[in-house]
Scaffold this motif. Structure first.
Motif, PDB file in Angstrom:
ATOM      1  N   TYR A  70      76.240  42.151 -26.982  1.00  0.00           N
ATOM      2  CA  TYR A  70      75.163  42.583 -26.099  1.00  0.00           C
ATOM      3  C   TYR A  70      75.691  42.792 -24.683  1.00  0.00           C
ATOM      4  O   TYR A  70      75.395  43.806 -24.051  1.00  0.00           O
ATOM      5  CB  TYR A  70      74.035  41.553 -26.105  1.00  0.00           C
ATOM      6  N   ALA A  71      76.479  41.850 -24.192  1.00  0.00           N
ATOM      7  CA  ALA A  71      77.038  41.966 -22.846  1.00  0.00           C
ATOM      8  C   ALA A  71      77.946  43.189 -22.745  1.00  0.00           C
ATOM      9  O   ALA A  71      77.934  43.903 -21.738  1.00  0.00           O
ATOM     10  CB  ALA A  71      77.802  40.696 -22.474  1.00  0.00           C
ATOM     11  N   GLU A  72      78.711  43.434 -23.775  1.00  0.00           N
ATOM     12  CA  GLU A  72      79.586  44.610 -23.791  1.00  0.00           C
ATOM     13  C   GLU A  72      78.762  45.893 -23.722  1.00  0.00           C
ATOM     14  O   GLU A  72      79.099  46.820 -22.975  1.00  0.00           O
ATOM     15  CB  GLU A  72      80.437  44.597 -25.061  1.00  0.00           C
ATOM     16  N   SER A 117      75.810  50.398 -18.247  1.00  0.00           N
ATOM     17  CA  SER A 117      75.829  50.383 -16.782  1.00  0.00           C
ATOM     18  C   SER A 117      76.884  51.343 -16.259  1.00  0.00           C
ATOM     19  O   SER A 117      76.653  52.104 -15.311  1.00  0.00           O
ATOM     20  CB  SER A 117      76.086  48.967 -16.277  1.00  0.00           C
ATOM     21  N   LEU A 118      78.049  51.306 -16.861  1.00  0.00           N
ATOM     22  CA  LEU A 118      79.125  52.211 -16.457  1.00  0.00           C
ATOM     23  C   LEU A 118      78.729  53.666 -16.684  1.00  0.00           C
ATOM     24  O   LEU A 118      78.938  54.513 -15.813  1.00  0.00           O
ATOM     25  CB  LEU A 118      80.404  51.866 -17.234  1.00  0.00           C
ATOM     26  N   LEU A 119      78.165  53.926 -17.838  1.00  0.00           N
ATOM     27  CA  LEU A 119      77.743  55.295 -18.134  1.00  0.00           C
ATOM     28  C   LEU A 119      76.665  55.762 -17.166  1.00  0.00           C
ATOM     29  O   LEU A 119      76.675  56.923 -16.726  1.00  0.00           O
ATOM     30  CB  LEU A 119      77.242  55.396 -19.572  1.00  0.00           C
ATOM     31  N   ILE A 134      78.236  56.682 -13.868  1.00  0.00           N
ATOM     32  CA  ILE A 134      78.991  57.945 -13.957  1.00  0.00           C
ATOM     33  C   ILE A 134      78.031  59.126 -13.903  1.00  0.00           C
ATOM     34  O   ILE A 134      78.328  60.147 -13.279  1.00  0.00           O
ATOM     35  CB  ILE A 134      79.832  57.985 -15.250  1.00  0.00           C
ATOM     36  N   LYS A 135      76.858  59.005 -14.526  1.00  0.00           N
ATOM     37  CA  LYS A 135      75.883  60.090 -14.566  1.00  0.00           C
ATOM     38  C   LYS A 135      75.303  60.397 -13.192  1.00  0.00           C
ATOM     39  O   LYS A 135      74.889  61.509 -12.934  1.00  0.00           O
ATOM     40  CB  LYS A 135      74.753  59.746 -15.524  1.00  0.00           C
ATOM     41  N   LYS A 136      75.272  59.410 -12.311  1.00  0.00           N
ATOM     42  CA  LYS A 136      74.637  59.585 -10.996  1.00  0.00           C
ATOM     43  C   LYS A 136      75.490  60.352 -10.057  1.00  0.00           C
ATOM     44  O   LYS A 136      76.484  60.662  -9.908  1.00  0.00           O
ATOM     45  CB  LYS A 136      74.299  58.234 -10.381  1.00  0.00           C
TER      46      LYS A 136
END
Length: 51
Positions: free
Chosen positions: A36-38, A44-46, A49-51
């Protein structure tokens, strides 16, 4: 089957089985929490990157 009867009906057998089930549940919970943490980190990383 004498062995199975011990785990089902005897106090010592029930204690052993309870401990085994608790250990299994703890192990499962730890693995689930790691996955779940992974996934949260990856999402969050994705998102960043999208922003």
């Amino acid at each position: 089957m004498k062995g199975m009867k011990h785990f089902k009906e005897e106090e010592g057998g029930r204690k052993i089985m309870c401990e085994a089930v608790e250990k299994y549940a703890e192990s499962y919970a730890e693995k689930y929490a790691e996955k779940y943490a992974e996934n949260v980190r990856l999402n969050s990383l994705l998102d960043s990157i999208k922003k």
